[in-house]
Design a protein around this motif. Structure first.
Motif, PDB file in Angstrom:
ATOM      1  N   LYS A  57       0.782  -1.236  -0.154  1.00 48.75           N
ATOM      2  CA  LYS A  57      -0.231   0.012  -0.024  1.00 48.75           C
ATOM      3  C   LYS A  57       0.934   1.263   0.250  1.00 48.75           C
ATOM      4  CE  LYS A  57      -2.146   1.067   4.006  1.00 48.75           C
ATOM      5  NZ  LYS A  57      -3.022   0.684   5.181  1.00 48.75           N
ATOM      6  N   LYS A  63      -3.868   1.296  -3.011  1.00 50.65           N
ATOM      7  CA  LYS A  63      -3.580   0.005  -2.272  1.00 50.65           C
ATOM      8  C   LYS A  63      -3.759  -1.139  -3.417  1.00 50.65           C
ATOM      9  CE  LYS A  63      -6.428   1.254   1.612  1.00 50.65           C
ATOM     10  NZ  LYS A  63      -7.750   1.173   2.392  1.00 50.65           N
ATOM     11  N   ASN A  90     -10.057   2.320  -3.520  1.00 46.27           N
ATOM     12  CA  ASN A  90      -8.814   1.902  -2.678  1.00 46.27           C
ATOM     13  C   ASN A  90      -7.565   1.982  -3.679  1.00 46.27           C
ATOM     14  OD1 ASN A  90     -10.205   1.486  -0.632  1.00 46.27           O
ATOM     15  ND2 ASN A  90     -10.688  -0.796  -0.995  1.00 46.27           N
TER      16      ASN A  90
ATOM     17  N   ASP B  18      -3.528   4.406   7.014  1.00 50.06           N
ATOM     18  CA  ASP B  18      -4.712   4.399   6.041  1.00 50.06           C
ATOM     19  C   ASP B  18      -5.393   5.544   5.780  1.00 50.06           C
ATOM     20  OD1 ASP B  18      -6.117   3.129   3.981  1.00 50.06           O
ATOM     21  OD2 ASP B  18      -7.912   2.452   5.588  1.00 50.06           O
TER      22      ASP B  18
END
Lengths: 384, 384
Positions: A57, A63, A90, B18
């Motif tokens: 990631k 990702k 993502n 994230d």
């Protein structure tokens, strides 16, 4: 069920020639769940797409694709759309994502169809499939005589339409004229003739305009990819000045980019590759928009019959979009990927397989025969 | 001279969070020739871009980028343009190519500038550089109070403009309003306020329209990325209905796609990342087109000062395009990549380095400190 396993197979011919032939290698996606297996094919550069699938990631919108697919629920079409949405959220800041994910989406729909025991086109909302007029997709010959021979050969094989592409087309006006005359002669008056310029003129509208007369004399059904894929204004100018029907879209990597090609590029034929545009469902959305705007949807396929069937699913039920690209110069690898093949009938039509899934049976021997071994380690840990 | 060697360095923070923060990893390109070294930075997903750089050839338009760069002549700007052309011809059917090549182009221009002993902006045709008004690029706080505090902090740091981005902006109208009021309060009346929606509304124009009033009340200079990057029609609709100035373009991966964003998306500010759009020269072409159409060119930068300087070169000499994005929440990796940094002055301006090349000195210790080891084998042969 859940998506329990995903494998990617990198296949290659022993030697890759320096020609614009995308059938020389392949990346095949195998998706497993609930005791079923689904298969799909991704677009070019297998190693780049493998890296995209398993990369560490970078941030929340960059990702690895694997993270949005493996372990996901897969019980209905809404689940597929959820996976598509997650991949977009993502991984879309990785430019390779549409190429890599498209083939995986095909495999996911194949898997879901196998569970439901129906063809993919039914799962995505087509009541039935309608045969398409296959156009043979070939390269111009090295000489006008070769082009003429290819044209008559395709006529003998029952094709009602033939598309000639690239080689040196577009670089020498007299030579271009000779090839167009030869192609039309070989096809006689009744067959459709299409020409693919392979973006040879870049952004140069005047180079394209020089060919309008000879293209019209050859009565072409369309001129394909005169310019770079994003050069909408140039497409639109050429169409307005010449009224020549244009085709394009094989590089469209999203529903939005294809809509833009239609709206701003004024193409009359939008050519979508299920292995590039995001998958079969992206193609279906594009087909709907195209037909609402009096544009015909056409598959773009220059690789295996797995990809051919996948690309046909999106507009299987359409009566307005009548044509289908049928690759005629496949390397053995691309032919060998499937055990069965889509064959043209005596009237020049192809039928979209009405079997379960996309209907193509994978030849697992070929996966081993052409297999390229890839090993990727990140900080000494093997991740592929 | 010739390009004799190219190395790629994959750097990463020990942990990738994230969050939508592109400063958590990096791919640095080192290009050598004639005894000089040039440096550049590529866009996200280092592993995917490394694969793109060294992948086995798929066909004549899907070759590894390395093939078009290593060994190429590099004596003047025409040589750089030739390399760009070759990459486009040889690798554009690999979707990752613009991301990977952009950083290499920066390194190539840095190398050429070092040979010529001049700044990059001179090499590409700017007579001089003009200071830009730096806008601090930060994320909204978790609460309106946090947003207010960030705004006043940026004011204390001498910024004359601040852009707030993402977090949960766009998902709750009342919450959005509270944050906008807080941001304006912290900036007082005189500072410019920009808002980055991070494509939160996808294709949904009506969700965006609900925020027009509160955005106007906060007197925003622009609303950035309300929709997906290709959703030109939605951009245009929002602009026509609301007359709100829009900004976008960070995902543009070619000169053509940026021109389309301007022509069809009606943005008033086109935001280009030298590490995505194709490099510094692509940016220069886009800046010219933008200004001819009364659109301001702005760099997009959310990573190192190497990338910041690179992105400023394209419009260094412009007097019409006055603003520059200045990332204010960099992870240590991105800060540590360079020994020197671009610092804002007391009036809120930044000066583009007038040193040789892009003017940033690479901190080679950081290349080792943050280095990620990558090993790629194809058919048992190590290719990276």
């Amino acid at each position: 069920m859940k998506i329990e396993n995903i494998e990617l197979f990198y296949l290659s011919m022993p030697e890759i020639l320096d020609e614009a032939d995308g059938s020389q290698d392949a990346l095949i996606a195998k998706v497993e769940g609930g005791g079923f297996i689904g298969w799909g094919e991704c677009e070019a550069s297998p190693l780049t797409s493998i890296a995209n699938f398993i990369c560490p990631k970078s941030h929340s919108a960059a990702k690895p694709i694997k993270d949005s697919v493996l372990g996901a629920d897969l019980n209905n079409l809404a689940d597929v759309k959820k996976i598509i949405h997650n991949v977009k959220q993502n991984s879309l800041m990785i430019a390779q994502t549409p190429h890599t994910f498209s083939g995986i989406e095909v495999a996911i729909l194949d898997l879901l169809s196998k569970k439901n025991q129906s063809p993919i086109y039914e799962i995505i909302g087509h009541k039935n499939s309608n045969p398409k007029i296959a156009y043979a997709s070939v390269l111009f010959g090295n000489t006008p005589d070769e082009t003429l021979k290819k044209a008559s050969d395709m006529r003998l094989k029952n094709f009602k339409a033939v598309k000639f592409g690239w080689q040196n087309f577009g670089t020498d006006l007299n030579n271009d004229k000779d090839h167009l005359i030869a192609a039309r002669e070989g096809l006689e008056n009744d067959l459709m003739l299409m020409v693919d310029a392979g973006a040879v003129w870049g952004n140069n509208v005047s180079e394209a305009l020089k060919r309008v007369e000879i293209l019209k004399e050859a009565n072409v059904t369309w001129l394909e990819e005169p310019f770079y894929s994003d050069a909408f204004d140039e497409y639109s100018q050429l169409n307005k000045i010449s009224s020549l029907p244009l085709a394009g879209g094989e590089s469209c990597h999203s529903v939005e980019s294809a809509k833009n090609m239609i709206k701003y590029g004024n193409v009359k034929f939008i050519q979508i590759d299920a292995g590039i545009a995001g998958g079969i469902l992206a193609g279906k959305d594009i087909a709907k928009f195209a037909e609402e705007n009096d544009v015909q949807y056409v598959n773009h396929t220059f690789t295996s019959h797995l990809q051919l069937s996948a690309s046909l699913q999106s507009y299987a039920g359409s009566l307005k979009s009548k044509l289908a690209e049928y690759p005629m110069q496949l390397k053995s690898l691309a032919w060998d990927i499937t055990k069965n093949h889509i064959i043209i009938d005596k009237d020049g039509y192809i039928n979209i397989p009405s079997d379960i899934g996309h209907g193509m049976i994978i030849n697992e021997d070929a996966l081993f025969k052409y297999k390229v071994d890839v090993e990727i380690k990140v900080n000494q840990k093997k991740i592929f």
